[in-house]
Scaffold this active site. Structure first.
Site, PDB file in Angstrom:
ATOM      1  NE  ARG A  35      -3.899  -2.066   2.307  1.00  0.00           N
ATOM      2  CZ  ARG A  35      -3.734  -3.362   2.543  1.00  0.00           C
ATOM      3  NH1 ARG A  35      -2.546  -3.815   2.907  1.00  0.00           N
ATOM      4  NH2 ARG A  35      -4.730  -4.211   2.435  1.00  0.00           N
ATOM      5  CG  HIS A 122      -1.380 -11.768   7.168  1.00  0.00           C
ATOM      6  ND1 HIS A 122      -1.148 -10.453   6.841  1.00  0.00           N
ATOM      7  CD2 HIS A 122      -2.456 -11.761   7.984  1.00  0.00           C
ATOM      8  CE1 HIS A 122      -2.066  -9.676   7.443  1.00  0.00           C
ATOM      9  NE2 HIS A 122      -2.855 -10.451   8.143  1.00  0.00           N
ATOM     10  CB  CYS A 158      -6.461 -35.418  -1.761  1.00  0.00           C
ATOM     11  SG  CYS A 158      -6.482 -33.615  -1.753  1.00  0.00           S
ATOM     12  CB  ILE A 239      12.282   0.344   9.051  1.00  0.00           C
ATOM     13  CG1 ILE A 239      10.838   0.858   9.120  1.00  0.00           C
ATOM     14  CG2 ILE A 239      12.435  -0.939   9.849  1.00  0.00           C
ATOM     15  CD1 ILE A 239       9.862   0.042   8.303  1.00  0.00           C
TER      16      ILE A 239
HETATM   17 ZN    ZN Z   1      -4.673 -32.691  -0.685  1.00  0.00          ZN
END
Ligand code: ZN
Length: 255
Positions: A35, A122, A158, A239
């Site tokens: 953003r 997240h 699967c 930062i």
């Molecule tokens: Zn699977």
């Protein structure tokens, strides 16, 4: 108001520091944020559709683009920066309660932060997850199949649709992970939000959780956030230099 002086006075008192990190801590490592002015979604709003679970499940073309985008993600070649390293120092000094990160790039762990201290709210792009059976596979193994020509590699167990083990829009956060994050916010005496716009819930609300449970709040972000008024200190400097300075002040090793 002389903010640095105030910080210098009370930072050394903080014994259990919880850090909430967002995309801004990784931009110095060459990973664009979402953003900010150069953000992925600022420049290309359509890119956000790739991160929406409904579109991902229903549209094979979205999945094909997503796999290519994962393969080409800058995080695979990125190195942690001084911001990540400062948090490793904080942990070694015994002052870090936890790092709650909104980032999926795994750079805190690569910098040397203890995996048990890093709460990836997240998820992580370093694993793939089957959306049908939940099987997790290291992402490089799945990307090798993409490189070998599979455009949408399905679950080997699967046959279900796989995705990075991240939280897309429309997907609920994992309950145990969220509980751990809330616990880390409630049990700290200093909460530092770094490089996050604090616009995504429930991550942003952790600031309030921490403050309501008696923690001081420091926000380090280039742009204003909705929680600035709640903070004991708001720092706009880069930062990569600010975080090492704060950790130095907290641990008494810097000026
Ligand atoms: Zn699977």
């Amino acid at each position: 108001m002389d903010q640095p002086q105030t910080l210098a006075q009370w930072l050394p008192e903080a014994q259990a520091i919880t850090v909430l990190s967002g995309a801004g801590i990784s931009t110095d490592s060459g990973i664009p944020d979402f953003r900010g002015p150069q953000g992925v979604w600022t420049k290309d709003p359509a890119a956000a559709a790739m991160s929406t679970i409904g579109a991902y499940l229903s549209d094979p073309e979205v999945r094909r683009r997503a796999w290519r985008s994962r393969r080409d993600h800058p995080a695979w070649d990125a190195e942690p920066n001084g911001g990540h390293a400062a948090l490793v120092d904080l942990e070694r000094a015994g002052r870090l309660r936890a790092i709650v990160t909104q980032n999926i790039d795994g750079l805190h762990q690569r910098a040397g932060s203890g995996p048990e201290r890093v709460i990836e709210i997240h998820g992580t792009m370093r694993d793939a997850e089957c959306l049908a059976c939940g099987l997790r596979t290291p992402m490089p193994e799945v990307l090798a199949r993409v490189d070998a020509g599979e455009e949408d590699p399905l679950c080997p167990e699967c046959g279900g649709i796989q995705k990075s083990a991240t939280i897309s829009f429309g997907q609920a956060l994992k309950e145990d992970v969220l509980d751990a994050a809330i616990g880390a916010a409630r049990s700290c005496d200093l909460f530092v939000a770094v490089g996050t716009s604090l616009t995504v819930q429930p991550a942003a609300g952790l600031c309030l959780e921490a403050a309501e449970h008696g923690a001081r709040l420091v926000i380090i972000n280039a742009q204003p956030t909705p929680y600035d008024g709640l903070a004991d200190a708001v720092l706009r400097e880069p930062i990569g230099t600010t975080l090492p300075r704060l950790v130095g002040l907290a641990c008494g090793t810097g000026a």
